[in-house]
Design a protein around this motif. Structure first.
Motif, mmCIF file in Angstrom:
data_model
loop_
_atom_site.group_PDB
_atom_site.id
_atom_site.type_symbol
_atom_site.label_atom_id
_atom_site.label_comp_id
_atom_site.label_asym_id
_atom_site.label_seq_id
_atom_site.Cartn_x
_atom_site.Cartn_y
_atom_site.Cartn_z
ATOM 1 N N UNK A 12 0.815 -1.213 0.000
ATOM 2 C CA UNK A 12 0.000 0.000 0.000
ATOM 3 C C UNK A 12 0.853 1.270 0.000
ATOM 4 N N UNK A 13 1.991 1.238 0.684
ATOM 5 C CA UNK A 13 2.741 2.474 0.884
ATOM 6 C C UNK A 13 3.932 2.654 -0.046
ATOM 7 N N UNK A 14 4.459 1.562 -0.606
ATOM 8 C CA UNK A 14 5.740 1.683 -1.324
ATOM 9 C C UNK A 14 5.712 1.205 -2.766
ATOM 10 N N UNK A 15 4.626 0.612 -3.217
ATOM 11 C CA UNK A 15 4.598 0.064 -4.570
ATOM 12 C C UNK A 15 3.959 1.069 -5.541
ATOM 13 N N UNK A 16 4.737 1.597 -6.476
ATOM 14 C CA UNK A 16 4.168 2.555 -7.433
ATOM 15 C C UNK A 16 3.081 1.943 -8.312
ATOM 16 N N UNK A 17 3.197 0.646 -8.611
ATOM 17 C CA UNK A 17 2.157 -0.013 -9.403
ATOM 18 C C UNK A 17 0.820 0.002 -8.701
ATOM 19 N N UNK A 18 0.835 -0.247 -7.386
ATOM 20 C CA UNK A 18 -0.427 -0.210 -6.650
ATOM 21 C C UNK A 18 -1.000 1.193 -6.619
ATOM 22 N N UNK A 19 -0.157 2.183 -6.389
ATOM 23 C CA UNK A 19 -0.642 3.564 -6.344
ATOM 24 C C UNK A 19 -1.278 3.961 -7.681
ATOM 25 N N UNK A 20 -0.621 3.595 -8.780
ATOM 26 C CA UNK A 20 -1.157 3.928 -10.106
ATOM 27 C C UNK A 20 -2.507 3.255 -10.340
ATOM 28 N N UNK A 21 -2.634 2.000 -9.915
ATOM 29 C CA UNK A 21 -3.911 1.287 -10.062
ATOM 30 C C UNK A 21 -4.981 1.949 -9.192
ATOM 31 N N UNK A 22 -4.603 2.346 -7.975
ATOM 32 C CA UNK A 22 -5.566 2.965 -7.061
ATOM 33 C C UNK A 22 -6.128 4.254 -7.651
ATOM 34 N N UNK A 23 -5.266 5.115 -8.144
ATOM 35 C CA UNK A 23 -5.748 6.381 -8.693
ATOM 36 C C UNK A 23 -6.535 6.131 -9.976
ATOM 37 N N UNK A 24 -6.100 5.148 -10.778
ATOM 38 C CA UNK A 24 -6.900 4.796 -11.964
ATOM 39 C C UNK A 24 -8.311 4.385 -11.556
#
Length: 263
Positions: A110-122
């Motif tokens: 949740x805090x360190x993976x850029x792939x997860x962050x990009x998916x979340x905002x998408x």
């Protein structure tokens, strides 16, 4: 040219009367607060939803959006989607944790993976895009793009348990369709065969069926291109045609190794 003349010329060439960059700044603030509302344990949900509603109203005003429906109705519809969005994002995080041997904990995802962050905002932008509010979702995903190197158009359709590993350089076009349990590595492009404004209302980007893995720097192009379920697309592959289910596609490079004897 004196200063007064320069100012006059600059004002004459500013031709976009509604180009207010506060919209971009306020969208980024809205995006951050929305993300924290869903995930941060110290962020109160009830209080923040009220703040977000006010921020959304401000975004509508800044975007000069011609509403067919009242702003409050659009916001209420959007908020009602958030529990489902959060459920999907939790599945995305779990998919990353189960697939990536380098992951140490779910908190790290949740805090360190850029792939997860990009998916979340998408996912957050996609639901707003479906409400017919076009510019703000695009600014949201561009904000994530700037931070992560992942460019996902908010119009794309992405199923459950999506995994982007390493993230940088991934491009997913507006009309791409991705089904469940798909893994994508860095540098992958799901793009169009060619660009023409006349294609705006057509499907230009590929469909990826369930349980597909696409390795680094693979390029898959075209609206009629379908990658069948359970397939593996190797690194650096270039595809402009469909692939049947259970396929393995790979690129074989020509490698020449120089030695002291033949240099």
């Amino acid at each position: 040219m004196n200063k007064a003349k320069i100012i006059e010329e600059l004002n004459r060439h500013k031709k976009q009367p509604y180009l207010d960059y506060r919209l971009k700044e306020e969208t980024e603030s809205f995006t951050n607060k929305l993300f924290y509302t869903l995930f941060d344990v110290n962020t109160p949900v009830a209080e923040n939803l009220d703040i977000l509603a006010e921020k959304f109203s401000q975004l509508v005003d800044l975007a000069c959006w011609d509403l067919e429906r009242p702003c409050t109705k659009v916001w209420d519809n959007y908020v009602s989607c958030l529990p489902e969005v959060l459920e999907k994002l939790n599945l995305d995080a779990e998919a990353i944790l189960s697939c990536d041997p380098a992951s140490l904990s779910i908190q790290e995802i949740y805090m360190a993976y850029p792939g997860f962050y990009a998916i979340a905002i998408y996912r957050l932008a996609h639901e707003l895009h479906k409400q017919g509010f076009p510019l703000v979702p695009r600014l949201m995903t561009e904000y994530a793009h700037r931070q992560t190197g992942v460019d996902i158009n908010p119009g794309a359709e992405i199923g459950k348990s999506f995994f982007i590993d390493h993230a940088t350089g991934v491009v997913i076009g507006e009309t791409a369709i991705i089904h469940d349990n798909v893994k994508v590595y860095q540098g992958v492009t799901l793009g169009a065969l060619y660009v023409a404004k006349s294609l705006q209302k057509t499907k230009r980007h590929p469909t990826i069926m369930s349980n597909v893995t696409i390795y680094a720097n693979a390029t898959i192009l075209g609206g009629e291109t379908v990658i069948g379920e359970n397939s593996v697309i190797g690194g650096n592959a270039w595809l402009t045609a469909s692939v049947p289910a259970n396929s393995t596609v790979f690129h074989t490079p020509e490698i020449k190794i120089k030695t002291a004897a033949n240099v």
